[in-house]
Design a protein around this motif. Structure first.
Motif, PDB file in Angstrom:
ATOM      1  N   MET A 101      -1.700   3.704  -1.551  1.00 39.57           N
ATOM      2  CA  MET A 101      -3.052   3.267  -1.218  1.00 39.57           C
ATOM      3  C   MET A 101      -3.354   3.565   0.251  1.00 39.57           C
ATOM      4  O   MET A 101      -2.458   3.571   1.090  1.00 39.57           O
ATOM      5  CB  MET A 101      -3.207   1.759  -1.475  1.00 39.57           C
ATOM      6  CG  MET A 101      -3.031   1.353  -2.933  1.00 39.57           C
ATOM      7  SD  MET A 101      -3.033  -0.462  -3.120  1.00 39.57           S
ATOM      8  CE  MET A 101      -4.717  -0.846  -2.620  1.00 39.57           C
ATOM      9  N   LYS A 102      -4.634   3.799   0.567  1.00 38.13           N
ATOM     10  CA  LYS A 102      -5.011   4.045   1.959  1.00 38.13           C
ATOM     11  C   LYS A 102      -4.992   2.742   2.743  1.00 38.13           C
ATOM     12  O   LYS A 102      -5.179   1.655   2.174  1.00 38.13           O
ATOM     13  CB  LYS A 102      -6.378   4.707   2.042  1.00 38.13           C
ATOM     14  CG  LYS A 102      -7.522   3.891   1.459  1.00 38.13           C
ATOM     15  CD  LYS A 102      -8.820   4.690   1.522  1.00 38.13           C
ATOM     16  CE  LYS A 102      -9.993   3.878   0.945  1.00 38.13           C
ATOM     17  NZ  LYS A 102     -11.252   4.640   0.978  1.00 38.13           N
TER      18      LYS A 102
ATOM     19  N   GLN B  15      -9.448  -0.362   3.969  1.00 38.59           N
ATOM     20  CA  GLN B  15     -10.314  -0.577   2.813  1.00 38.59           C
ATOM     21  C   GLN B  15     -11.672  -1.048   3.345  1.00 38.59           C
ATOM     22  O   GLN B  15     -11.861  -2.221   3.672  1.00 38.59           O
ATOM     23  CB  GLN B  15      -9.700  -1.631   1.893  1.00 38.59           C
ATOM     24  CG  GLN B  15      -8.266  -1.347   1.478  1.00 38.59           C
ATOM     25  CD  GLN B  15      -8.193  -0.237   0.446  1.00 38.59           C
ATOM     26  OE1 GLN B  15      -9.066  -0.136  -0.416  1.00 38.59           O
ATOM     27  NE2 GLN B  15      -7.148   0.581   0.517  1.00 38.59           N
TER      28      GLN B  15
ATOM     29  N   LYS C  47       0.830  -1.213   0.000  1.00 42.02           N
ATOM     30  CA  LYS C  47       0.000   0.000   0.000  1.00 42.02           C
ATOM     31  C   LYS C  47       0.858   1.254   0.000  1.00 42.02           C
ATOM     32  O   LYS C  47       0.541   2.250  -0.661  1.00 42.02           O
ATOM     33  CB  LYS C  47      -0.929  -0.025   1.224  1.00 42.02           C
ATOM     34  CG  LYS C  47      -2.047  -1.061   1.145  1.00 42.02           C
ATOM     35  CD  LYS C  47      -2.891  -1.046   2.412  1.00 42.02           C
ATOM     36  CE  LYS C  47      -4.040  -2.061   2.325  1.00 42.02           C
ATOM     37  NZ  LYS C  47      -4.844  -2.114   3.564  1.00 42.02           N
TER      38      LYS C  47
ATOM     39  N   GLU D  67     -14.724  -1.607   2.228  1.00 44.43           N
ATOM     40  CA  GLU D  67     -15.508  -2.665   1.583  1.00 44.43           C
ATOM     41  C   GLU D  67     -14.919  -4.033   1.874  1.00 44.43           C
ATOM     42  O   GLU D  67     -15.634  -4.978   2.229  1.00 44.43           O
ATOM     43  CB  GLU D  67     -15.543  -2.423   0.078  1.00 44.43           C
ATOM     44  CG  GLU D  67     -16.422  -3.421  -0.661  1.00 44.43           C
ATOM     45  CD  GLU D  67     -16.537  -3.085  -2.134  1.00 44.43           C
ATOM     46  OE1 GLU D  67     -16.915  -3.985  -2.905  1.00 44.43           O
ATOM     47  OE2 GLU D  67     -16.260  -1.924  -2.500  1.00 44.43           O
ATOM     48  N   ARG D  68     -13.613  -4.145   1.770  1.00 43.27           N
ATOM     49  CA  ARG D  68     -12.925  -5.401   2.082  1.00 43.27           C
ATOM     50  C   ARG D  68     -13.139  -5.770   3.548  1.00 43.27           C
ATOM     51  O   ARG D  68     -13.437  -6.925   3.879  1.00 43.27           O
ATOM     52  CB  ARG D  68     -11.433  -5.237   1.776  1.00 43.27           C
ATOM     53  CG  ARG D  68     -10.490  -6.191   2.472  1.00 43.27           C
ATOM     54  CD  ARG D  68     -10.537  -7.578   1.932  1.00 43.27           C
ATOM     55  NE  ARG D  68      -9.582  -8.447   2.640  1.00 43.27           N
ATOM     56  CZ  ARG D  68      -9.544  -9.753   2.518  1.00 43.27           C
ATOM     57  NH1 ARG D  68     -10.395 -10.369   1.712  1.00 43.27           N
ATOM     58  NH2 ARG D  68      -8.658 -10.479   3.185  1.00 43.27           N
ATOM     59  N   TYR D  69     -13.020  -4.782   4.426  1.00 44.40           N
ATOM     60  CA  TYR D  69     -13.165  -5.031   5.859  1.00 44.40           C
ATOM     61  C   TYR D  69     -14.549  -5.599   6.186  1.00 44.40           C
ATOM     62  O   TYR D  69     -14.683  -6.595   6.896  1.00 44.40           O
ATOM     63  CB  TYR D  69     -12.921  -3.733   6.631  1.00 44.40           C
ATOM     64  CG  TYR D  69     -13.303  -3.800   8.093  1.00 44.40           C
ATOM     65  CD1 TYR D  69     -12.497  -4.446   9.013  1.00 44.40           C
ATOM     66  CD2 TYR D  69     -14.493  -3.220   8.545  1.00 44.40           C
ATOM     67  CE1 TYR D  69     -12.844  -4.518  10.353  1.00 44.40           C
ATOM     68  CE2 TYR D  69     -14.847  -3.291   9.878  1.00 44.40           C
ATOM     69  CZ  TYR D  69     -14.020  -3.935  10.773  1.00 44.40           C
ATOM     70  OH  TYR D  69     -14.377  -4.011  12.091  1.00 44.40           O
TER      71      TYR D  69
END
Length: 354
Positions: A304-305, A308, A299, A310-312
């Motif tokens: 990248m942040k 995440q 990341k 949605e993944r979490y």
């Protein structure tokens, strides 16, 4: 807190402290005490000052109740206990020769009040009195420990804790939710500290006293403090959660204290398996965090942040379902995954800072 003394020199096992929520009259006190003494109870409790939520409700009769407690001691030979919340209460109770002082949940939550009580005990040199500290209203273990430490630092060595449950918003089965994990953690940190259960205030209903008392004994509690009244239905405070001395005796007869099995070979073998599994769990978690650090490097290099969302959310939902299918509690799995995620984020943030 490693040099604590017994709460009392003569008690039953488990230790039973019983008596009315509030001292209402001399006759009520003596009638209840005589009945409890006849059932083998040796420690009598009654509230002289009652911290009430709403003004205008019965708040106790005050210092005159200390005289009635002395009458109980003279007639029955029972030890006496009452609640204190400030300098004046402590001074009057010590002057009256009360054997055990307990500190209520509202007072425990106030460090200023706790320090005032501790200072008064130290000034009076009251090293022989026993002090029991109830958990604070809110589920804050450190606040509970801090209150106990203030009393210990005042020179009190007959020190114990009372678990009376925790207030939560809304309607629940219990008046105060037990949250057994908090007193369990207190015991793990201070195994020498006696812990009493107050099933009356946890349950709020007399029919819950017996199952809550048994649960406490199953967890290894040292004693119970139970609100007991000669005429509970007409009590001036907490009538729904008080029982008669006879009813208390019936409950005590049915309670069983689990045997200590620490010397059992079978138990030792099972504990050895637990130790091995714990070691494996920690190794797996360490390996997982190494993968998280690799993700953190990726990341960082790709701008990248860290989190995440949605993944979490997908991971949490699927893992909880897997855990429940494996026989684990949903809340437990959720808390566990949240803790693992927090540590994963911390590991990745460290990588970004490097």
């Amino acid at each position: 807190m490693k040099d604590l003394l017994p709460i009392a020199s003569y008690t039953s096992t488990p230790i039973i402290i019983a008596g009315p929520c509030s001292a209402e009259s001399r006759e009520q006190m003596l009638t209840t005490a005589r009945a409890l003494k006849a059932e083998g109870i040796s420690i009598f409790r009654a509230g002289a000052w009652k911290p009430r939520t709403s003004p205008g409700t019965f708040a106790g009769v005050g210092a005159v109740a200390l005289e009635w407690l002395n009458d109980v001691k003279k007639e029955t030979g029972m030890l006496t206990a009452t609640e204190v919340a400030n300098h004046t209460h402590v001074s009057l109770a010590l002057q009256a020769g009360i054997d055990i002082l307990w500190i209520g949940a509202r007072t425990t939550a106030n460090p200023f009040a706790m320090q005032e009580i501790a200072d008064t005990l130290a000034e009076r040199g009251a090293t022989d009195v026993a002090v029991l500290v109830k958990n604070p209203i809110n589920p804050e273990l450190e606040l509970w420990i801090g209150a106990l430490q203030r009393i210990y630092n005042a020179g009190i060595r007959r020190l114990g804790a009372i678990h009376r449950g925790f207030s939560v918003y809304g309607h629940h089965l219990y008046r105060n939710v037990p949250q057994w994990d908090i007193p369990i953690e207190l015991h793990l940190r201070y195994p020498e500290l006696p812990i009493f259960c107050d099933p009356s205030h946890i349950g709020g209903k007399r029919e819950l006293i017996e199952p809550l008392s048994q649960e406490a004994l199953n967890l290894g509690y040292d004693g119970l403090i139970v609100e007991t009244h000669c005429d509970p239905d007409n009590a001036l405070s907490d009538s729904a959660q008080q029982i008669t001395p006879r009813r208390l005796a019936e409950i005590i007869l049915r309670l069983h204290k689990p045997a200590t099995l620490s010397g059992s070979e079978n138990l030792a073998a099972l504990r050895a398996r637990i130790d091995t599994l714990d070691t494996e769990l920690l190794k797996i978690l360490s390996q997982r965090m190494e993968v998280c650090r690799e993700i953190g490097r990726y990341k960082r290099d790709n701008n990248m942040k860290v989190v995440q969302a949605e993944r979490y959310n997908d991971v949490i939902s699927s893992r909880i379902a897997e855990g429940v299918d494996g026989g684990l509690g949903e809340d437990f799995v959720r808390r566990l995954l949240l803790s693992i995620h927090d540590e994963s984020v911390r590991q990745q943030i460290r990588i970004l800072k490097d």
